[in-house]
Design a protein around this motif. Structure first.
Motif, mmCIF file in Angstrom:
data_model
loop_
_atom_site.group_PDB
_atom_site.id
_atom_site.type_symbol
_atom_site.label_atom_id
_atom_site.label_comp_id
_atom_site.label_asym_id
_atom_site.label_seq_id
_atom_site.Cartn_x
_atom_site.Cartn_y
_atom_site.Cartn_z
ATOM 1 N N LEU A 154 45.868 -19.119 35.995
ATOM 2 C CA LEU A 154 45.102 -19.044 34.752
ATOM 3 C C LEU A 154 45.309 -20.373 34.039
ATOM 4 O O LEU A 154 46.403 -20.942 34.097
ATOM 5 N N ARG A 155 44.299 -20.862 33.383
ATOM 6 C CA ARG A 155 44.432 -22.117 32.649
ATOM 7 C C ARG A 155 44.000 -21.925 31.223
ATOM 8 O O ARG A 155 42.929 -21.388 30.955
ATOM 9 N N SER A 173 32.291 -19.786 21.386
ATOM 10 C CA SER A 173 33.355 -20.301 20.539
ATOM 11 C C SER A 173 33.274 -19.572 19.193
ATOM 12 O O SER A 173 32.386 -18.767 18.981
ATOM 13 N N LEU A 174 34.186 -19.885 18.282
ATOM 14 C CA LEU A 174 34.281 -19.102 17.038
ATOM 15 C C LEU A 174 33.010 -19.147 16.203
ATOM 16 O O LEU A 174 32.580 -18.144 15.632
ATOM 17 N N SER A 175 32.381 -20.339 16.101
ATOM 18 C CA SER A 175 31.184 -20.459 15.273
ATOM 19 C C SER A 175 29.928 -20.051 16.023
ATOM 20 O O SER A 175 28.868 -19.923 15.437
ATOM 21 N N GLY A 176 30.056 -19.900 17.339
ATOM 22 C CA GLY A 176 28.885 -19.554 18.120
ATOM 23 C C GLY A 176 28.067 -20.751 18.551
ATOM 24 O O GLY A 176 27.000 -20.605 19.142
ATOM 25 N N ARG A 177 28.565 -21.952 18.269
ATOM 26 C CA ARG A 177 27.797 -23.128 18.634
ATOM 27 C C ARG A 177 27.942 -23.465 20.116
ATOM 28 O O ARG A 177 27.046 -24.022 20.729
ATOM 29 N N ALA A 214 37.769 -24.551 16.014
ATOM 30 C CA ALA A 214 38.699 -25.552 16.523
ATOM 31 C C ALA A 214 38.215 -26.167 17.829
ATOM 32 O O ALA A 214 38.516 -27.312 18.124
ATOM 33 N N LEU A 215 37.468 -25.405 18.619
ATOM 34 C CA LEU A 215 36.992 -25.959 19.886
ATOM 35 C C LEU A 215 35.853 -26.943 19.647
ATOM 36 O O LEU A 215 35.561 -27.784 20.487
ATOM 37 N N ASP A 246 41.385 -16.702 17.541
ATOM 38 C CA ASP A 246 41.193 -17.632 16.425
ATOM 39 C C ASP A 246 40.395 -18.855 16.851
ATOM 40 O O ASP A 246 40.205 -19.773 16.061
ATOM 41 N N GLY A 247 39.942 -18.896 18.105
ATOM 42 C CA GLY A 247 39.063 -19.967 18.548
ATOM 43 C C GLY A 247 39.726 -21.297 18.796
ATOM 44 O O GLY A 247 39.044 -22.327 18.855
ATOM 45 N N THR A 248 41.057 -21.343 18.936
ATOM 46 C CA THR A 248 41.690 -22.646 19.160
ATOM 47 C C THR A 248 41.685 -23.034 20.621
ATOM 48 O O THR A 248 41.795 -24.210 20.951
ATOM 49 N N ALA A 249 41.583 -22.068 21.507
ATOM 50 C CA ALA A 249 41.651 -22.398 22.933
ATOM 51 C C ALA A 249 40.905 -21.340 23.719
ATOM 52 O O ALA A 249 40.513 -20.312 23.173
ATOM 53 N N PHE A 250 40.684 -21.614 24.984
ATOM 54 C CA PHE A 250 40.108 -20.577 25.841
ATOM 55 C C PHE A 250 40.891 -20.537 27.139
ATOM 56 O O PHE A 250 41.449 -21.547 27.578
ATOM 57 N N CYS A 251 40.917 -19.350 27.731
ATOM 58 C CA CYS A 251 41.689 -19.157 28.944
ATOM 59 C C CYS A 251 40.746 -18.781 30.079
ATOM 60 O O CYS A 251 39.811 -18.008 29.881
ATOM 61 N N THR A 252 40.980 -19.364 31.239
ATOM 62 C CA THR A 252 40.148 -19.034 32.388
ATOM 63 C C THR A 252 41.034 -18.566 33.536
ATOM 64 O O THR A 252 42.090 -19.140 33.778
#
Lengths: 107, 449
Positions: free
Chosen positions: B412-413, B355-359, A86-87, B399-405
């Motif tokens: 935290l964002r 990310s989820l796919s590793g790209r 999704a990213l 699930d790779g939809t977002a990331f938190c920092t």
């Protein structure tokens, strides 16, 4: 190459803190990692040397493949899963769980 | 810090030979004491150990001299053997280095520039946020900060669900249990404590605390294994350890780092029982959890490794370091295959994640930004601003939809990629469309700069 450990602080002029020169704990740049430094260079101790040699022998006997093959497989994994990422591709705003909550007016 | 060495008393030396040896040894140890003061490190030297042996054990002088010679000989022999093994290892690795990763990926389509947007800002910590972790339900986050508070958030609604105050400050590690029923955290107290979470919000979590791990120095990272029953911890004392949560027993310990271990990550597969750890000795080690052996070791970074993360397939891992680079190491090729760096980036990386796919490789940097790298091509695809102090921790959701920092600016964002469907653009009124275009124009200008 100069390596900076602390980010610049925007308070009355800039304070650039270069590694090795900053021993003073400033009120905003206390970096916990350097509080307890326990580097043990015990290379001359007999038993540690023996262990090191054993470890190196073990590492040398690892089975290796070519970088080209490893890189191709990494690339394959990326491309196979790119659709689900999704990213990478983004999701339609409707199904993005993190979209801004929209208020609905009940007519 | 170190007790002063007792000077060799003339009455204790049995013969001139012994006297010479002890005095030579003592002067050498004095030199190492001076070194110690200058570099602020412990140096267990060969001579230091032998001083103690000679002063306390006093064997007959003839036997002592030959013993010393024998030890010196075998040490020299071992040293040459280790040097030759190291060069042999480098040769073996170099033989298989036939091509670079970005050369293999030349035919792959480029990603173009990315736009990421902050979706949620979680405010509530009173001090620097040091660590965070996602729950497997992709919605809850646990974060820990310098003031000793550990907070469990609901990232969708930004509500705080639980809050615990630890008895120590600088809670540098926190982890969510796979079941979502407990959190583990630790820091300067040298311990890892597990708090079971309950649905009752009024319940005092601190009362149910369970102390699991005990180290001799600060806890730098912790992680549950595939179940709630075992925890893996790494510490400033240079070791990693596997603990059983119920009994608090040490199941396995991992020795091999020469300095503080700062980070660890478990291999992603269900059956996998390896993990990688990175430390202040610039090394990243891959360990076998069952035997406690270090299987592979990588030492190409020029400074402390702050963060390590496995590639989603489990065949590689990335590391971020104070030398302002992120590097990708392949486990089957047994070498570094890519470096992600730029001349303009001079601040260290505090955390990395894929990310989820590793790209995509996300890196949180000490210059308050987040850089997003294309893993295959080695180029930067995006840079995110927003934090007002250094980014200390970064995790992509399960699930790779977002990331938190999490950052030292107490917030935290949660961010995700910004995409808009054509349909929604067309349906907007002309004025709104124009302002959107102007906005994107300036945004892209900033990225290109």
């Amino acid at each position: 190459k100069i390596i900076y450990t602390h980010a610049p602080v925007h308070k009355e002029g800039r304070h650039w803190c270069k590694k090795g020169h900053c021993r003073v704990k400033t009120e905003y740049n206390i970096y916990i990692k350097r509080l307890t430094v326990t580097t043990m260079t015990s290379n001359s101790n007999l038993s540690t040397m023996r262990r090191l040699v054993e470890q190196l022998k073990l590492e040398a006997s690892v089975e290796r493949i070519k970088v080209s093959q490893a890189a191709t497989e990494l690339q394959q994994y990326c491309l196979q899963n790119a659709g689900k990422d999704a990213l990478l591709v983004g999701v339609p705003t409707g199904s993005n769980p993190f979209r801004e909550p929209r208020s609905c007016a009940v007519v | 810090m170190q007790d002063p060495l007792p000077p060799p008393s003339s009455s204790s030396s049995a013969s001139p030979a012994c006297d010479v040896i002890t005095s030579a040894v003592h002067s050498a140890s004095c030199l190492s004491a001076v070194d110690r003061r200058r570099t602020n490190t412990y140096t267990h030297t060969h001579t230091h150990i032998h001083t103690h042996i000679y002063l306390y054990m006093r064997p007959p002088p003839g036997a002592m001299a030959t013993q010393e010679l024998q030890i010196n000989e075998s040490l020299a022999h071992l040293k040459t053997e280790s040097e030759s093994l190291k060069t042999k290892l480098e040769e073996e690795r170099a033989k298989l280095h036939d091509v670079e990763l970005h050369q293999v990926a030349e035919k792959v389509e480029g990603l173009g520039q990315f736009v990421m947007k902050t979706r949620r800002t979680l405010k509530g910590h009173g001090n620097k946020v040091l660590c965070m972790d996602w729950c497997k339900d992709k919605r809850r986050i646990v974060s820990s900060s310098q003031d000793g508070k550990v907070i469990v958030w609901d990232a969708f609604t930004t509500n705080k669900e639980h809050a615990v105050t630890m008895p120590c400050t600088w809670v540098m590690a926190c982890a969510y249990a796979p079941s979502g029923c407990a959190v583990a955290c630790g820091g300067l107290d040298n311990k890892c404590s597990v708090y079971p979470l309950s649905l009752d919000k009024n319940e005092n979590l601190a009362a149910k605390k369970k102390s699991v791990a005990m180290h001799t120095n600060y806890l730098s990272a912790c992680s549950f294994t595939n179940s709630d029953m075992q925890i893996l911890t790494s510490s400033g004392d240079g070791t990693c350890a596997l603990w059983d949560v119920e009994s608090g027993q040490l199941l396995q310990s991992f020795h091999g780092h020469a300095a503080d271990v700062l980070c660890l990550d478990l291999a992603p597969s269900e059956t996998g029982n390896t993990f990688v750890s990175g430390g202040c000795d610039k090394k990243a080690n891959v360990w076998d959890m069952r035997s406690g052996q270090c299987i592979q070791s990588f030492e190409t970074h020029e400074s402390d490794i702050n963060s390590v993360r496995y590639y989603p397939s489990g065949d590689a891992f990335a590391s971020g370091s104070d030398d302002a680079t992120c590097r990708l190491y392949d486990l089957r090729a047994d070498r570094e295959v890519a470096i992600y760096s730029k001349e303009s980036i001079i601040f260290g990386v505090s955390s990395v994640d894929f990310s989820l796919s590793g790209r995509l490789l996300f890196g949180g940097y000490n210059d308050y930004t987040i850089n997003v790298w294309d893993v295959l091509k080695g180029t930067r695809v995006s840079i995110l601003f927003g934090h007002e102090n250094r980014v200390s921790t970064l995790r992509v959701s399960p699930d790779g939809t977002a990331f938190c920092t999490g950052s030292w600016d107490h917030t935290l964002r949660v961010s995700s990629s910004f995409s808009f469907s054509l349909f929604s653009v067309i349906s907007l009124s002309p004025e709104v469309l124009l302002t959107h275009c102007v906005f994107f124009f300036f945004f892209f200008l900033q990225i290109w700069a």
